[in-house]
Design a protein around this motif. Structure first.
Motif, PDB file in Angstrom:
ATOM      1  N   ASP A 129      14.587 -21.816   6.322  1.00 25.32           N
ATOM      2  CA  ASP A 129      14.415 -20.774   5.295  1.00 25.32           C
ATOM      3  C   ASP A 129      12.951 -20.381   5.128  1.00 25.32           C
ATOM      4  N   ASN A 156      16.176 -35.999   5.372  1.00 29.11           N
ATOM      5  CA  ASN A 156      15.930 -35.009   4.326  1.00 29.11           C
ATOM      6  C   ASN A 156      17.241 -34.448   3.783  1.00 29.11           C
ATOM      7  N   GLU A 157      17.540 -34.780   2.541  1.00 29.79           N
ATOM      8  CA  GLU A 157      18.615 -34.167   1.744  1.00 29.79           C
ATOM      9  C   GLU A 157      20.031 -34.392   2.256  1.00 29.79           C
ATOM     10  N   TRP A 162      14.929 -28.427  -7.204  1.00 26.55           N
ATOM     11  CA  TRP A 162      15.059 -27.083  -6.616  1.00 26.55           C
ATOM     12  C   TRP A 162      15.699 -26.069  -7.561  1.00 26.55           C
TER      13      TRP A 162
HETATM   14  C1  BMA Z   1      14.421 -28.263   0.874  1.00 26.47           C
HETATM   15  C2  BMA Z   1      13.567 -28.676   2.015  1.00 26.47           C
HETATM   16  C3  BMA Z   1      13.647 -27.689   3.115  1.00 26.47           C
HETATM   17  C4  BMA Z   1      13.655 -26.287   2.598  1.00 26.47           C
HETATM   18  C5  BMA Z   1      13.206 -26.231   1.172  1.00 26.47           C
HETATM   19  C6  BMA Z   1      13.234 -24.863   0.589  1.00 26.47           C
HETATM   20  O1  BMA Z   1      15.741 -28.211   1.248  1.00 26.47           O
HETATM   21  O2  BMA Z   1      13.897 -29.968   2.409  1.00 26.47           O
HETATM   22  O3  BMA Z   1      14.797 -27.940   3.868  1.00 26.47           O
HETATM   23  O4  BMA Z   1      12.889 -25.482   3.395  1.00 26.47           O
HETATM   24  O5  BMA Z   1      14.027 -27.056   0.393  1.00 26.47           O
HETATM   25  O6  BMA Z   1      14.515 -24.343   0.490  1.00 26.47           O
END
Ligand code: BMA
Length: 801
Positions: free
Chosen positions: A164, A411-412, A478
């Motif tokens: 992204d 990651n995630e 986020w």
């Molecule tokens: C998280 C990160 C990335 C991504 C960011 C922005 O998911 O680990 O994968 O670029 O958010 O969406």
């Protein structure tokens, strides 16, 4: 006798399946097909306009690299390929040496019987990574992925398939050094230095695996810090070890705690030499339960370190273009912003020797994710063996580096399993849990028992707790970028924030270089193509609401969104740091970019610093004064990340925007080493007569904190009245700005004057009568008129008045 001969010349590349541009073209090794095609003039630059869209065929094509070379003599000669990207068939003189399918591994082929004295023909054919990944997917069954790309079915850097913030440029090529290695009797197949500190003694246990052609005894020697040891490895033995003990070893300290002392470690077997720079330090991750949940404290040499971090992504979508200088430049930009920790994010790679050597030298801490990101990964073959093999290789490769303080499983992906509807989609298929909870921690524990392992980013330490629980371990925030106003950061009381971010466009000169739209607008096709986040521009606009009026022009949009990014992240960091010691770290998403793009980065794809970088430098200062809401009123919080006590005098003033004093207080504040102190303020300071036209100013040791009683949209800013004087300097010009009325966040954009120009400060708030000098490098333009007006000189006042 051992000899290494690189094979980096005389290469060509051609398409092995139908392609719009087939070659053969001259090829760079190490390198990749995109940059070879670009150098040959066969494709336009994928980073410009929407060229990327017309180049996806490259990732769907098979490519063949070949070269011809003279042989070398030896009892045994190996072809050593340190990295092949990715689905390769290696053939020498018509003999297939092997097939590979993992970018994250190195390969060695015994070519003794195949090599000729002269005219050797080496070809490396790369099949399409897509074809391979889609075949694996079809065999094992499709699984959830946050992106519509098959990257979890192949061991190749995920963001190579687009992200992204990144372009989809599925590369192929010999991406690491390749060469011949001639040797006899025995060679160092693997060297594992286990570095520990016992009391004041630095200890290195050097564990060596040997490969042999002959049974003869060989001498293994090692030396560090003036201490030497040697052992005779008996005939036939393939394992050996020596222990080195350095009395009164100087420790390697992270930035802010002491020098990053490095020692040369040298290991020799016969005439073969292996050397690395190591550091003596201990590291522990303390995740003990406490009254608030469970903490996440990193201790280096026994000192708890508050992590002032940034997330690191590959610095170029074509990673083979990133050399030592580029690494050093980018890492030094992080250091100059006060950063002490880099998280190498799991959608990229196991970072390079250059990256880690620079980090070692700078005293930076690094957390390395294993490369798994944002998707469900199959745990069946052919992937299971590849994952184990790459992890074993990479854990050993990186273990000499003192900067590396933590391995993280992914990651995630654990979060994704919990919250993104994966279980229903998976219908019982594997998703990677076994890697993160069993395979990877066992490998780290076996091969490098000195380093902590954490199963994921985010992770809460226990499968029964939600992986993104703020009260436990690490979390990613986020919702602020996606749906909430940035003031929502203040609703969190997190133990450790491993990701949080807010977007802004790149510098104007970067965007102008990459996009030929006339005129540039936020929605013009090229600008839109260089924004990869879903609903990105709408989220930028939503993020401004309640802070700044909707901008009417492109220049207004560019400044407002860049300023808002800086404000949002600074707001978050000041809040998280003020929670110390409840909160022990913040890692901003993201330091850098891999092409010119609107993204969450502080430094754009051309290496230009956005206003966010300057905001980071202020809020990541090791001693921070901030004004935070406490019990419904602003209070002073002083945060001291140094190990030494900090006694300071804070002068706090309530002022009207015209500069007239309303109230004043001088406070003596004592902050213990590594601690924080909160000092409430009396009502005469915290209660404005006119919230729209007053502010609090707190000055301490040259640092200044500000508090406004309302958001920008609701403030009665005066029209900025700035005097500008320009004087030539040896490497540019000094722009001296004097404010006759309050001017908030005064920022100069020298790239608007000359793309080569840079400035040393930004986002300065000047009270009436105050002046500041901006040192601009890289331009001789000295006309004050140029430096006095938008879009070169900007203030927050402009956006509102
Ligand atoms: C998280 C990160 C990335 C991504 C960011 C922005 O998911 O680990 O994968 O670029 O958010 O969406």
């Amino acid at each position: 006798m051992s000899v290494l001969r690189p094979l980096h010349t005389g290469w060509t590349v051609r398409a092995a399946t139908g392609a719009p541009a087939g070659g053969p073209f001259p090829a760079t090794v190490p390198g990749c097909v995109h940059t070879d095609l670009l150098a040959a003039g066969a494709i336009p630059d994928p980073f410009l306009d929407d060229n990327e869209e017309r180049l996806h065929w490259i990732g769907r094509t098979a490519w063949e690299y070949s070269t011809v070379f003279a042989g070398i003599a030896g009892d045994r000669v190996d072809l050593v390929a340190e990295g092949l990207d990715t689905v390769a068939t290696v053939t020498l003189n018509g003999v297939e040496l092997g097939r590979t399918a993992n970018q994250h591994r190195g390969y060695r082929f015994d070519v003794t019987g195949v090599l000729r004295p002269d005219g050797n023909e080496l070809t490396v054919r790369f099949d399409s990574a897509y074809d391979y990944a889609e075949r694996v997917r079809d065999t094992l069954g499709a699984r959830p992925n946050a992106y519509p790309e098959p990257f979890q079915y192949i061991r190749k850097m995920a963001c190579n398939f687009g992200w992204d913030w990144g372009p989809t440029v599925v590369t192929a090529g010999i991406w690491q050094p390749i060469g011949l290695y001639a040797w006899s009797t025995a060679r160092l197949a693997r060297v594992r230095p286990v570095v520990t500190v016992e009391g004041t003694t630095g200890r290195v246990e050097v564990l060596v695996d040997l490969e042999r052609t002959a049974g003869a005894p060989v001498l293994l020697r090692a030396a560090v810090g003036g201490v030497e040891a040697a052992v005779e490895v008996p005939a036939g033995a393939t394992e050996a070890s020596v222990v080195l003990e350095v009395p009164d070893a100087e420790l390697w300290w992270p930035r802010g705690y002491g020098p990053a002392r490095l020692y040369d470690l040298r290991v020799e077997l016969g005439d073969e030499v292996w050397s690395r720079r190591i550091g003596f330090r201990t590291v522990e991750l303390d995740t003990a339960a406490d009254a608030d949940g469970s903490q996440f404290v990193l201790r280096v040499n026994g000192e708890p370190v508050f992590v002032r971090g940034v997330n690191w992504i590959p610095d170029d979508a074509f990673v083979t273009r990133i050399g030592r200088e580029r690494y050093a430049e980018r890492i030094d930009q992080a250091v100059a912003a006060g950063v002490n920790y880099l998280r190498v994010w799991g959608g990229g790679r196991y970072e390079s020797e250059d990256f880690y050597e620079v980090a070692d030298e700078r005293g930076l801490l690094v957390g390395q994710d294993f490369p798994f990101a944002c998707s469900a990964y199959p745990e069946e073959e052919p992937l299971a063996s590849e994952v184990a093999a790459e992890a074993r290789e990479q854990v050993v490769r990186l273990m000499p580096h003192p900067s590396l303080v933590m391995w993280v499983g992914n990651n995630e992906n654990i979060w994704g399993f919990h919250d993104w509807g994966w279980p229903a989609e998976l219908e019982g298929r594997t998703w990677g849990e076994g890697y993160y909870l069993r395979v990877l921690p066992a490998i780290v524990h076996e091969l490098d028992p000195t380093r902590p392992y954490w199963p994921g980013s985010p992770y809460s330490g226990d499968a029964s707790i939600h992986p993104n629980d703020p009260a436990h371990g690490t979390m990613h925030i986020w919702d602020v970028w996606n749906t909430h106003d940035y003031r929502h950061y203040a609703d969190y009381r997190p133990r450790f924030v491993a990701e949080f971010g807010f977007q802004a466009p790149p510098a104007f000169a970067t965007l102008r270089r990459a996009v030929s739209d006339e005129p540039l607008t936020p929605q013009s096709p090229g600008v839109a193509h260089h924004q990869k986040a879903i609903g990105g521009n709408e989220k930028l606009a939503r993020g401004l609401e309640g802070h700044f009026p909707a901008p009417a022009t492109f220049d207004g949009w560019h400044w407002a969104t860049q300023l808002n990014q800086a404000r949002a992240i600074a707001f978050g960091i000041e809040h998280f740091r003020s929670l110390k010691p409840l909160c022990t770290g913040a890692i901003v998403w993201q330091l850098n970019d891999n092409w010119p793009v609107t993204s969450w980065s502080a430094i754009d794809g051309d290496g230009r610093r956005k206003p966010l970088w300057f905001a980071l430098r202020r809020v990541y200062s090791e001693r921070l004064v901030t004004i935070q809401p406490r019990d419904g009123a602003p209070a002073i919080v002083a945060v001291n990340d140094t190990p030494h006590p900090w006694r300071t005098t804070v002068e706090v003033r309530r002022l009207a925007f015209d500069g007239s004093p309303r109230a004043k207080l001088t406070l003596a504040v004592d902050v213990p080493g590594g601690g924080a102190a909160t000092v409430p303020l009396p009502p005469e300071l915290t209660t404005p007569e006119s919230p729209a036209s007053e502010l609090l100013v707190a000055d301490a040791d040259g640092e200044r904190a500000l508090w406004f009683f309302a958001e920008d949209v609701d403030l009665a800013y005066p029209r900025a009245a700035l005097d500008v004087q320009v004087a030539a300097s040896p490497d540019g010009v000094d722009v001296r700005v004097t404010a006759h009325a309050l001017a908030r966040d005064v920022t100069l954009f020298p790239d608007r004057v000359d793309p080569a120009a840079t400035v040393d400060r930004a986002l300065l708030t000047l009270l009436p009568g105050e002046s500041a000098t901006f040192h601009v490098r890289g331009t001789a333009v000295a006309d004050p008129a140029v430096w006095s007006a938008a879009p070169v000189l900007r203030t927050a006042n402009d956006l509102v008045a």
